[in-house]
Motif scaffolding. Structure first.
Motif, PDB file in Angstrom:
ATOM      1  N   CYS A 146      53.283  39.994  33.735  1.00  0.00           N
ATOM      2  CA  CYS A 146      53.274  40.602  32.402  1.00  0.00           C
ATOM      3  C   CYS A 146      54.042  39.759  31.387  1.00  0.00           C
ATOM      4  N   GLY A 147      55.004  38.962  31.860  1.00  0.00           N
ATOM      5  CA  GLY A 147      55.764  38.111  30.953  1.00  0.00           C
ATOM      6  C   GLY A 147      56.956  38.779  30.310  1.00  0.00           C
ATOM      7  N   ASP A 148      57.228  40.026  30.654  1.00  0.00           N
ATOM      8  CA  ASP A 148      58.408  40.735  30.146  1.00  0.00           C
ATOM      9  C   ASP A 148      59.647  40.132  30.814  1.00  0.00           C
ATOM     10  N   THR A 149      60.637  39.762  30.030  1.00  0.00           N
ATOM     11  CA  THR A 149      61.822  39.108  30.580  1.00  0.00           C
ATOM     12  C   THR A 149      62.646  40.026  31.481  1.00  0.00           C
ATOM     13  N   GLY A 150      62.464  41.336  31.352  1.00  0.00           N
ATOM     14  CA  GLY A 150      63.201  42.274  32.193  1.00  0.00           C
ATOM     15  C   GLY A 150      62.426  42.756  33.396  1.00  0.00           C
ATOM     16  N   CYS A 151      61.191  42.324  33.554  1.00  0.00           N
ATOM     17  CA  CYS A 151      60.353  42.792  34.664  1.00  0.00           C
ATOM     18  C   CYS A 151      60.835  42.193  35.984  1.00  0.00           C
ATOM     19  N   THR A 152      60.871  43.022  37.018  1.00  0.00           N
ATOM     20  CA  THR A 152      61.194  42.554  38.367  1.00  0.00           C
ATOM     21  C   THR A 152      60.115  42.964  39.370  1.00  0.00           C
ATOM     22  N   ALA A 153      58.970  43.421  38.868  1.00  0.00           N
ATOM     23  CA  ALA A 153      57.933  43.973  39.742  1.00  0.00           C
ATOM     24  C   ALA A 153      57.237  42.891  40.557  1.00  0.00           C
ATOM     25  N   ARG A 154      56.918  43.280  41.783  1.00  0.00           N
ATOM     26  CA  ARG A 154      56.086  42.457  42.649  1.00  0.00           C
ATOM     27  C   ARG A 154      54.955  43.340  43.158  1.00  0.00           C
ATOM     28  N   VAL A 155      53.775  42.738  43.296  1.00  0.00           N
ATOM     29  CA  VAL A 155      52.585  43.491  43.666  1.00  0.00           C
ATOM     30  C   VAL A 155      51.921  42.816  44.859  1.00  0.00           C
ATOM     31  N   GLU A 156      51.641  43.609  45.910  1.00  0.00           N
ATOM     32  CA  GLU A 156      50.964  43.043  47.073  1.00  0.00           C
ATOM     33  C   GLU A 156      49.466  42.944  46.810  1.00  0.00           C
ATOM     34  N   CYS A 157      48.877  41.866  47.322  1.00  0.00           N
ATOM     35  CA  CYS A 157      47.457  41.625  47.085  1.00  0.00           C
ATOM     36  C   CYS A 157      46.933  40.746  48.213  1.00  0.00           C
ATOM     37  N   PRO A 158      45.688  40.967  48.677  1.00  0.00           N
ATOM     38  CA  PRO A 158      45.093  40.021  49.627  1.00  0.00           C
ATOM     39  C   PRO A 158      45.067  38.627  49.013  1.00  0.00           C
TER      40      PRO A 158
ATOM     41  N   ALA B  78      49.963  39.214  50.571  1.00  0.00           N
ATOM     42  CA  ALA B  78      51.252  38.656  50.155  1.00  0.00           C
ATOM     43  C   ALA B  78      51.761  39.354  48.903  1.00  0.00           C
ATOM     44  N   PRO B  79      53.085  39.366  48.710  1.00  0.00           N
ATOM     45  CA  PRO B  79      53.636  39.913  47.459  1.00  0.00           C
ATOM     46  C   PRO B  79      53.607  38.848  46.363  1.00  0.00           C
ATOM     47  N   PHE B  80      53.130  39.215  45.192  1.00  0.00           N
ATOM     48  CA  PHE B  80      53.060  38.305  44.058  1.00  0.00           C
ATOM     49  C   PHE B  80      53.898  38.849  42.903  1.00  0.00           C
ATOM     50  N   SER B  81      54.372  37.930  42.075  1.00  0.00           N
ATOM     51  CA  SER B  81      55.154  38.319  40.898  1.00  0.00           C
ATOM     52  C   SER B  81      54.238  38.889  39.831  1.00  0.00           C
ATOM     53  N   CYS B  82      54.671  39.990  39.226  1.00  0.00           N
ATOM     54  CA  CYS B  82      53.943  40.543  38.091  1.00  0.00           C
ATOM     55  C   CYS B  82      53.936  39.515  36.963  1.00  0.00           C
TER      56      CYS B  82
END
Length: 266
Positions: A234-246, A228-232
């Motif tokens: 990091c806590g940065d207010t400008g971050c939009t990254a998502r990371v796939e992980c089992p 599934a894709p999970f939200s990064c």
């Protein structure tokens, strides 16, 4: 009562993306109704609701072969809207919550104190584009088209506020402008640790969603194979990254995109 802004609309219109961006930017708690699907269905089963019982007793093949009115009834669209309202009532009063989901209806929101509510309605072109991207089979495709019609009718007949979303249109800033007052008033998480905790909470809800799905007796596959894709986090207010992980490998430590804040995703 929880301080909350509500975001509704049919599947594929971009609710989750807008809600996540605003939650990260303003330090909001994010309530995603999809992650509560199976908890809601268990509540419906415990209450003996006929449509919920039928959904569970049919095999997936039998279920999706049902007529569209039956599919709509088994989706528990209106019933789950009221469950969402109950869930949100139980959340902490702060920080401000952005609650989003297809099952958030004008009826379910009307009786609740809230800072603001808005529905995103797709143009026909956007709806068909997003549905095509999902490569749905005939049953789910028919249900999602019907849900889009039902939701638009509910919104327009109730006079609820809405934005029309067209192909390749990002409405995040327009939603933010509509909600300028509530977002400014907050309260929102102010420290990175608080923002990380909110992101972790949202990610753990995704883990619970997948785990509960694969625990259904009719479910195919195994949660151990689910990614599934999970939200990064990091806590940065400008971050939009998502990371796939089992799903079963989701770590206890902060889960962040490669190179974010000195951590690496694994």
């Amino acid at each position: 009562m929880t301080a909350v802004v509500w975001l509704g609309g049919p599947p594929g219109v971009g609710k989750s993306t807008v809600a996540e961006r605003l939650a990260r930017r303003h330090g909001l708690r994010r309530y995603h109704a999809d992650t509560r699907t199976w908890a809601h269905r268990d509540r419906a089963l415990a209450a003996g609701w006929r449509a919920a019982l039928r959904f569970e007793t049919l095999s997936p093949k039998e279920r999706w072969a049902a007529p569209v009115p039956d599919l709509l009834a088994m989706s528990l669209h209106h019933e789950r809207g009221r469950m969402v309202a109950d869930d949100v009532r139980a959340l902490p009063a702060a920080p401000l919550t952005v609650a989003e989901g297809t099952v958030i209806t004008p009826e379910s929101v009307r009786a609740l104190p809230g800072r603001a509510a808005l529905w995103l309605l797709p143009t026909p072109e956007l709806l068909e584009k997003r549905l095509a991207e999902r490569e749905l089979r005939a049953g789910p495709l028919a249900l999602y088209r019907r849900l889009a019609d039902v939701i638009e009718d509910e919104v327009r007949m109730s006079g609820a506020p809405f934005l029309t979303v067209d192909v390749d249109t990002d409405v995040t800033e327009e939603v933010a402008a509509r909600w300028a007052g509530p977002l400014a008033a907050g309260p929102g998480a102010t420290s990175r640790a608080e923002r990380r905790a909110l992101l972790r909470e949202a990610n753990e809800a995704v883990v619970a969603q997948y785990t509960a799905f694969f625990a259904r007796p009719w479910s195919r596959g195994d949660v151990g194979d689910a990614v599934a894709p999970f939200s990064c986090e990091c806590g940065d207010t400008g971050c939009t990254a998502r990371v796939e992980c089992p799903v079963t490998a989701f770590p206890a430590a902060p889960f962040v995109a490669q190179g974010h804040d000195g951590f690496s995703a694994s």
